[in-house]
Each structure stands twice: as C-alpha cells, then as structure tokens.
Design an enzyme around this catalytic site. Sequence first.
Site, PDB file in Angstrom:
ATOM      1  N   GLU A   1      -4.458   7.493  -5.249  1.00  0.00           N
ATOM      2  CA  GLU A   1      -4.571   6.831  -6.392  1.00  0.00           C
ATOM      3  C   GLU A   1      -6.013   7.076  -7.174  1.00  0.00           C
ATOM      4  OE1 GLU A   1      -1.931   2.969  -5.644  1.00  0.00           O
ATOM      5  OE2 GLU A   1      -3.856   2.295  -5.302  1.00  0.00           O
TER       6      GLU A   1
ATOM      7  N   ARG B   1       0.918  -1.093   0.150  1.00  0.00           N
ATOM      8  CA  ARG B   1      -0.101   0.033  -0.032  1.00  0.00           C
ATOM      9  C   ARG B   1       0.910   1.123   0.074  1.00  0.00           C
ATOM     10  NH1 ARG B   1      -3.321  -2.737  -1.751  1.00  0.00           N
ATOM     11  NH2 ARG B   1      -5.207  -3.215  -0.937  1.00  0.00           N
TER      12      ARG B   1
ATOM     13  N   HIS C   1      -0.194   0.195 -10.045  1.00  0.00           N
ATOM     14  CA  HIS C   1      -0.839  -0.430  -9.438  1.00  0.00           C
ATOM     15  C   HIS C   1      -1.523  -1.593  -9.909  1.00  0.00           C
ATOM     16  CE1 HIS C   1      -3.563  -0.569  -5.149  1.00  0.00           C
ATOM     17  NE2 HIS C   1      -3.322  -1.922  -5.614  1.00  0.00           N
TER      18      HIS C   1
END
Length: 315
Positions: free
Chosen positions: A261, A232, A282
């Site tokens: 994000e 994370r 990601h």
Amino acid sequence: MNIVVLDAATLAGVDLSPLHAFGTVTTYEYTQPSEVNSRIQQANIIISNKVQLNATNFAIASDLKLICVAATGTNNIDLVAAKDAGIAVTNVAGYSTPSVVQHTFTLLGNLMSNIHRYAADTKQGAWQNSKMFCRLDYSINDIAAKNFVIVGYGNLGQATAKVAEAFGAKVIIAERPNSKATRSGRVTFEEAMQIADIVSIHCPLTPQTENLFNEKTLSLLPKHAILINTARGGIVNEKALADALAANQIAAAGVDVLSIEPATTDNPLITYQGDNLMLTPHTAWASHESITRLIQGIADNITSFLDGGQHNRVV
C-alpha cells in the site's frame, strides 16, 4: 515540548487541539524517508502513523523522548533501537473498532444484495426502462441464517460477531490453522472453511497468518461463499483470490487492504474487473469518530508518559 506530526494527512484533517496542550505542534502532511532527519532533529515527541523510524533517525534526534504511533501496529518503528536509545514508544488500540465493523458489514451488505451493480445499472437507465416496478437482475441474499465464520477472535472479531448475531447469522469461530487442539466454542480452521457462507478476517498479520488464504484454503470454501478482509493484505494471497473470483470458485470478496500500500497498478485485485469484488483503499478504520478517538488516545498516552505512567507503552 516540541511535537512533530510526520504524516498528518493520515488524520484526515481532524482537530488536533488535544495535542496543543503539551507544547508546540509542527505538522507535515507527508514525510519522505529523506526528509525524516531534518524534521525530527529538534523533536521531543514524534507522532507517526506509517513513517518509518530507525536507529539512524534516533541518533539525529538527541532530544527525542517519546514516539506516539498513530495506529495499533508498530511495525514502522525499530523497537529494539528505540529501547536502546531510551525512547519510549506507545500505540493506540481499540479506537477503530466501530468503524471497522461498520465497514465490514457495508462491504458484505453490498455484495450480498448486489447494491453496487443495481446502483450502477440505475445510473445507466435500467430501472427507468424496466417492464415492472423493480429490477431483479442479480441475486439478493440474507445474512440471516448464514454460517458466519470469524478468523481472529480479538476485540474486532468479537464486535463483528455481535453484529452478525444481530443479523440472525450463525457465528462460527475458526480455530487457528494447524492448531493441535480445538478450544471450546471453536471449530477447526479447515472445517470452518468448508461450511462457511461468509468469512470475515480479523486476525493480525504474522508469519503464521501470512498467505493464510491461498489457493488451497480458498478451494475449501463453498462456491457461494463470500470473503471479507478488513485486517491486513498479506493474509490473503491476492493472485489466488483474483483467480478464485474469476473462476467463480467463490461467489464474491470485499477487500479493504492489500499486501503493498498504496496499491500498485499490477496488483491482481487492482487489475481484476469482475463485479464480484469490492475493493476499498484501506478506509475501514478511518471514520471521523475513529480518528477523533485516535487523537485523544495519543493525547492520553502523552499525559501518561509525562506523569511517569506506562499507558499503552510498547517500549
């Protein structure tokens, strides 16, 4: 059953046929907060990866029985409000482990062998103009025999450890920071940082791990160390990491996650231009096989719910 998928784009076009066995499936590629209420009003089951759902939404969806989070983390759902409204919530865990582990070592392998730099140079004609059969402009290093520190030793950390051992690395499991005791087989967090050649982060984002890798922590690492974060974004202070990379305080970093994000244009890791950072959007979790397992996991959760079971129930 009326099933509504609020952010189908996050499922990358993978076949949703396992869901059609339960009723009518309505998919929306993206859903803005202002669109949620109108789209879930008739839903019995909602599938959401990152779309946020709260008490206001639940009051609109009077027929809603089940929310299936298309991920492991459920922080996009107000779980207390869901419980109060009598709405079950499920998640799916473990589906992305092979994909995340593969991505971890893809980032690491690129950085340790400078593949990204060699590939870019070759496109620019460097190999074609070489005076010898190869190019040796950038360092190339083995994973073998390196101190491979794992922060977060759950399923992902354990799976990463197995691959690291297969490469011949020495796996070191870091104890939780500020822990009063060091469990058997682990090393204190500070000591692990000081002897690390490679650090791979696999812990969840919690109040205890937020900004865990900051200016102080990064200063503990040897200058040749490589940091990999596929966990994370908030675990790593992005300005501190960019500064450490720019100053060659650590050798390199591979990062797949950011604190906000999608990425913002002013994020320090977005604006950083050095060759010692590999930044991916990601995608560590998102292999085709991973998303296929995720969808089947959602279908299994729905089956369990309809049969009165508790499979993967969060609420």
